[in-house]
Write a protein that holds these residues in place. Structure first.
Motif, mmCIF file in Angstrom:
data_model
loop_
_atom_site.group_PDB
_atom_site.id
_atom_site.type_symbol
_atom_site.label_atom_id
_atom_site.label_comp_id
_atom_site.label_asym_id
_atom_site.label_seq_id
_atom_site.Cartn_x
_atom_site.Cartn_y
_atom_site.Cartn_z
ATOM 1 N N ARG A 110 29.713 33.529 27.609
ATOM 2 C CA ARG A 110 29.546 34.669 28.492
ATOM 3 C C ARG A 110 30.864 34.914 29.204
ATOM 4 O O ARG A 110 31.577 33.967 29.533
ATOM 5 N N THR A 111 31.184 36.177 29.404
ATOM 6 C CA THR A 111 32.374 36.519 30.174
ATOM 7 C C THR A 111 31.986 37.477 31.291
ATOM 8 O O THR A 111 31.045 38.259 31.153
ATOM 9 N N LEU A 112 32.702 37.400 32.388
ATOM 10 C CA LEU A 112 32.523 38.330 33.490
ATOM 11 C C LEU A 112 33.903 38.600 34.078
ATOM 12 O O LEU A 112 34.613 37.679 34.468
ATOM 13 N N THR A 113 34.283 39.879 34.098
ATOM 14 C CA THR A 113 35.549 40.294 34.688
ATOM 15 C C THR A 113 35.242 41.255 35.833
ATOM 16 O O THR A 113 34.508 42.229 35.642
ATOM 17 N N ILE A 114 35.772 40.952 36.997
ATOM 18 C CA ILE A 114 35.574 41.782 38.186
ATOM 19 C C ILE A 114 36.952 42.202 38.680
ATOM 20 O O ILE A 114 37.845 41.363 38.829
ATOM 21 N N VAL A 115 37.127 43.493 38.920
ATOM 22 C CA VAL A 115 38.390 44.024 39.441
ATOM 23 C C VAL A 115 38.082 44.662 40.792
ATOM 24 O O VAL A 115 37.233 45.558 40.880
ATOM 25 N N ILE A 116 38.757 44.184 41.834
ATOM 26 C CA ILE A 116 38.551 44.715 43.182
ATOM 27 C C ILE A 116 39.881 45.263 43.683
ATOM 28 O O ILE A 116 40.886 44.563 43.716
ATOM 29 N N LYS A 117 39.861 46.545 44.079
ATOM 30 C CA LYS A 117 41.055 47.219 44.592
ATOM 31 C C LYS A 117 40.924 47.375 46.098
ATOM 32 O O LYS A 117 39.872 47.756 46.598
ATOM 33 N N PHE A 118 42.014 47.064 46.803
ATOM 34 C CA PHE A 118 42.026 47.127 48.258
ATOM 35 C C PHE A 118 42.900 48.271 48.749
ATOM 36 O O PHE A 118 43.842 48.687 48.066
ATOM 37 N N ASP A 119 42.575 48.751 49.956
ATOM 38 C CA ASP A 119 43.408 49.786 50.575
ATOM 39 C C ASP A 119 44.502 49.124 51.411
ATOM 40 O O ASP A 119 44.637 47.892 51.416
ATOM 41 N N ALA A 120 45.255 49.931 52.159
ATOM 42 C CA ALA A 120 46.368 49.414 52.957
ATOM 43 C C ALA A 120 45.892 48.493 54.081
ATOM 44 O O ALA A 120 46.651 47.645 54.558
ATOM 45 N N ASP A 121 44.625 48.629 54.495
ATOM 46 C CA ASP A 121 44.076 47.786 55.559
ATOM 47 C C ASP A 121 43.391 46.531 55.015
ATOM 48 O O ASP A 121 42.653 45.861 55.749
ATOM 49 N N LYS A 122 43.597 46.249 53.732
ATOM 50 C CA LYS A 122 43.003 45.070 53.065
ATOM 51 C C LYS A 122 41.472 45.134 53.048
ATOM 52 O O LYS A 122 40.799 44.118 53.181
ATOM 53 N N LYS A 123 40.936 46.341 52.861
ATOM 54 C CA LYS A 123 39.502 46.534 52.717
ATOM 55 C C LYS A 123 39.227 47.096 51.325
ATOM 56 O O LYS A 123 40.044 47.836 50.764
ATOM 57 N N VAL A 124 38.067 46.740 50.765
ATOM 58 C CA VAL A 124 37.718 47.168 49.405
ATOM 59 C C VAL A 124 37.669 48.697 49.352
ATOM 60 O O VAL A 124 36.953 49.337 50.129
ATOM 61 N N ARG A 125 38.472 49.274 48.455
ATOM 62 C CA ARG A 125 38.422 50.725 48.252
ATOM 63 C C ARG A 125 37.714 51.082 46.961
ATOM 64 O O ARG A 125 37.210 52.183 46.804
ATOM 65 N N ASP A 126 37.639 50.108 46.013
ATOM 66 C CA ASP A 126 36.954 50.339 44.741
ATOM 67 C C ASP A 126 36.759 48.989 44.047
ATOM 68 O O ASP A 126 37.525 48.045 44.282
ATOM 69 N N PHE A 127 35.732 48.907 43.222
ATOM 70 C CA PHE A 127 35.541 47.698 42.420
ATOM 71 C C PHE A 127 34.802 48.060 41.144
ATOM 72 O O PHE A 127 34.086 49.062 41.072
ATOM 73 N N ALA A 128 35.040 47.247 40.122
ATOM 74 C CA ALA A 128 34.392 47.453 38.824
ATOM 75 C C ALA A 128 34.172 46.081 38.204
ATOM 76 O O ALA A 128 34.811 45.089 38.585
#
Length: 134
Positions: A110-128
């Motif tokens: 099994r594989t699981l890949t999570i990508v989390i993008k942060f904004d300039a304030d180090k808060k989650v702006r997007d994830f997939a």
């Protein structure tokens, strides 16, 4: 002829089959708390601080930046499940025993890949995320 009959009969009567019932051993490569798609869906939210993401998912495997120099975290997990079942059998005779061993192994991954993008304030702006099993 009569002697052969009694020998055959005694073999049938005294023989038995010993099967140490099938047992299943499972070995998993995951350690500690498992990261699952459900955990990501339940607990990761837009606007969540990076410290809280670490509390939920732990440290990422990869930390990089995107084209805008904003931080991107990648969690890339692979798990291998190995199952083995076996049974022992044998025929007991008057003078000794004849036995055998058989088994089967099965492996899946099994594989699981999570990508989390942060904004300039180090808060989650997007994830997939992407999950597969084979």
């Amino acid at each position: 002829m009569k002697r052969a009959f009694w020998l055959l009969l005694s073999i049938v009567v005294l023989s038995g089959c010993s099967t140490a019932g099938s047992h299943l051993n499972s070995v998993k490569s995951d350690a500690g708390d498992r990261i699952t798609v459900g955990k990501v869906q339940r607990e990761i939210r837009i606007g969540m601080p990076s410290a809280q993401v670490i509390e939920v998912l732990g440290s990422p495997n990869i930390v990089s930046t995107d084209e805008n120099r904003l931080e991107v975290w990648v969690y890339d997990k692979i798990a291998t499940d190995v199952s083995y079942s076996s049974s022992n059998g044998g025929v007991w005779l008057i003078l000794g025993a004849v036995g055998g061993h058989s088994g089967a192994a099965s492996t899946s991954q099994r594989t699981l890949t999570i990508v989390i993008k942060f904004d300039a304030d180090k808060k989650v702006r997007d994830f997939a995320y992407h999950s597969s099993s084979f």
